[in-house]
Motif scaffolding. Sequence first.
Motif, PDB file in Angstrom:
ATOM      1  N   TYR A 397       0.798  -1.222   0.000  1.00  0.00           N
ATOM      2  CA  TYR A 397       0.000   0.000   0.000  1.00  0.00           C
ATOM      3  C   TYR A 397       0.828   1.269   0.000  1.00  0.00           C
ATOM      4  N   PHE A 398       2.107   1.170   0.274  1.00  0.00           N
ATOM      5  CA  PHE A 398       2.969   2.351   0.319  1.00  0.00           C
ATOM      6  C   PHE A 398       4.395   1.912   0.054  1.00  0.00           C
ATOM      7  N   GLY A 399       5.250   2.867  -0.298  1.00  0.00           N
ATOM      8  CA  GLY A 399       6.649   2.512  -0.522  1.00  0.00           C
ATOM      9  C   GLY A 399       7.304   3.356  -1.591  1.00  0.00           C
ATOM     10  N   ILE A 400       8.326   2.783  -2.234  1.00  0.00           N
ATOM     11  CA  ILE A 400       9.206   3.541  -3.117  1.00  0.00           C
ATOM     12  C   ILE A 400       8.946   3.281  -4.600  1.00  0.00           C
ATOM     13  N   ALA A 401       8.022   2.414  -4.935  1.00  0.00           N
ATOM     14  CA  ALA A 401       7.748   2.150  -6.342  1.00  0.00           C
ATOM     15  C   ALA A 401       7.121   3.383  -6.993  1.00  0.00           C
ATOM     16  N   ARG A 402       7.446   3.598  -8.258  1.00  0.00           N
ATOM     17  CA  ARG A 402       6.860   4.699  -9.007  1.00  0.00           C
ATOM     18  C   ARG A 402       5.338   4.561  -9.045  1.00  0.00           C
ATOM     19  N   THR A 403       4.662   5.677  -9.048  1.00  0.00           N
ATOM     20  CA  THR A 403       3.200   5.650  -9.028  1.00  0.00           C
ATOM     21  C   THR A 403       2.648   5.358 -10.424  1.00  0.00           C
ATOM     22  N   ALA A 404       1.394   4.972 -10.460  1.00  0.00           N
ATOM     23  CA  ALA A 404       0.731   4.763 -11.740  1.00  0.00           C
ATOM     24  C   ALA A 404       0.667   6.068 -12.534  1.00  0.00           C
ATOM     25  N   VAL A 405       0.441   7.170 -11.844  1.00  0.00           N
ATOM     26  CA  VAL A 405       0.390   8.474 -12.516  1.00  0.00           C
ATOM     27  C   VAL A 405       1.727   8.786 -13.172  1.00  0.00           C
ATOM     28  N   ASP A 406       2.816   8.520 -12.467  1.00  0.00           N
ATOM     29  CA  ASP A 406       4.154   8.760 -13.003  1.00  0.00           C
ATOM     30  C   ASP A 406       4.416   7.896 -14.238  1.00  0.00           C
ATOM     31  N   LEU A 407       4.051   6.635 -14.163  1.00  0.00           N
ATOM     32  CA  LEU A 407       4.293   5.735 -15.283  1.00  0.00           C
ATOM     33  C   LEU A 407       3.490   6.154 -16.514  1.00  0.00           C
ATOM     34  N   ILE A 408       2.233   6.538 -16.307  1.00  0.00           N
ATOM     35  CA  ILE A 408       1.400   6.976 -17.426  1.00  0.00           C
ATOM     36  C   ILE A 408       1.965   8.258 -18.035  1.00  0.00           C
ATOM     37  N   ALA A 409       2.411   9.178 -17.178  1.00  0.00           N
ATOM     38  CA  ALA A 409       3.002  10.424 -17.672  1.00  0.00           C
ATOM     39  C   ALA A 409       4.278  10.171 -18.473  1.00  0.00           C
ATOM     40  N   SER A 410       4.955   9.054 -18.183  1.00  0.00           N
ATOM     41  CA  SER A 410       6.183   8.702 -18.905  1.00  0.00           C
ATOM     42  C   SER A 410       5.902   7.953 -20.202  1.00  0.00           C
ATOM     43  N   GLY A 411       4.645   7.763 -20.521  1.00  0.00           N
ATOM     44  CA  GLY A 411       4.284   7.140 -21.788  1.00  0.00           C
ATOM     45  C   GLY A 411       3.882   5.689 -21.710  1.00  0.00           C
TER      46      GLY A 411
END
Length: 522
Positions: A397-411
């Motif tokens: 539920y929490f931690g250091i993995a990149r967020t879904a928003v970040d991944l989508i913004a990266s293409g």
Amino acid sequence: MSTRAAMASGVVMMLAAVTMVFGAQGQAGAEQVVPQAIPSLKSWVPGGSSFALGAHARVLYAQDVLRDSATDLAEGLRAVTGNDVVAQSGSVGESGDLVLRTGSVPAAPESPEAYRISVSETLELTGVDVAGTFYATRSALQLLRRGTTLPGGVVTDWPEYRERGLMLDVGREYMPVDMLRAQIRRMGQLKLNVLHLHLSDRFGFRLGSDRHPEVTAQEHYSKQELRDLIAYAAHYQVEIVPEVDFPGHMNGILAAHSELKLRSVNGVVSDAAIDIADPRSYDLMRDILEEFLPLFPGRYWHLGADEFLLDGLRVASFEDYPQIGAYARATYGPQAQPVDALLGLINWGAAIVREHGKRPRIWNDGLHTGEGTIAIDSDIVVDFWSRAGIAQLPLPYFGIARTAVDLIASGHEVRNAAFTPTYFVTGGPTSIGNVPAPIAYELWDPAVFVDGSRLTPQQNAGNLGSGLFVWCDDPTVRTPAQIAVSITMPLRVMAQKTWGPARAGSYLEFAALSDAVAEPVS
């Protein structure tokens, strides 16, 4: 329970009940009979003559590509009604007949899976493409299962998400081909279109290998069995996505290649992880990819890439493996970080997948915010299940993995594989996190990710969808037949969530309707 409470607090909101638009004004006090199916129908506009299935009805197909769908519908109608229904070529039906065709579907968003059912003296089933027409037959079968007469009107229906799936962990627990076929049939009835097979894990590599027979488990699928299964799935508009997990979860492969097991600076040997600093590891992984990529004609190949440094409950870090850091610097430059070896492996595998005309996929937990000097290729689809990251205990539920928003913004496109509520673990400690179907139905939808974040509509355009992910951490707890029964309602809920609308009435209403019209459990 604490896991369920975390899920409930993370998701926060209950979706409002969805109201169907009926489009025509009746006389005051008049009641309209609304056709109902699972997943629910997007739009129903009443009007015109009613339909009654003929005692000797025909299912006509206007194009040859619809022959299989017509034959399957005729068989289904014979089974549920007892009527003498036959399938044959034709485009003009008589009273009591059904007609299948492809064509435009007004009032539906652009989707090859959209369809229309026009109810009058004949039942006209029109899909934008073959898949849409097939789904129209599934809805028609459900509607006629409750009675052979339907009120006049028009159904228009389409999916909210492009991917609506089921994942089966056959790497830990072998599931017979007959069981897989039964799930494919069930998926077709529920308009689910992706069967993700996790083919290699702790208890076996389930592919019959000619190049490396030493890695093949005793219980496995032959290449011919898989070809037949792929063809069978296509009949039900189901695409099979194969996964062979690298560089972790490789116990079944490494049991025959102990020389490639990852060893720490202190001499601790991992049974699950391959040493990505050893060139021989890449030779073995390439051999496996090159052998099996041509076997699967679908669009995707799943590379895994999750929990690399997690072996059972033992969590390590890259510092325990100085050879990985040295390999990263030698390969990607003096500024490289140890995690670059993993990111580079992902890109290496993705390139091989593309050479075979497919698109690569991975799990998300190895992608950490602010770590690494290289980026993974943006065309890689990321299945997002956890925020924890590979170097932490699996609290998703929490931690250091990149967020879904970040991944989508990266293409990247993502698929929502949130640990709660999309995971169904058949046994073992993690099964405590299984979310009961009523809670998932009432509190969640595919735009809500495991950390409780919700995508905006614009961001959600990069979300392919979701499904039910069945993990067999302890394969001794339930037999494949018991698993099939256990996932009945969770799978129906995920079908409703991904086809949409996310919620159609109360859960009790949904469950009752499911039992009345949905697919058989077997």
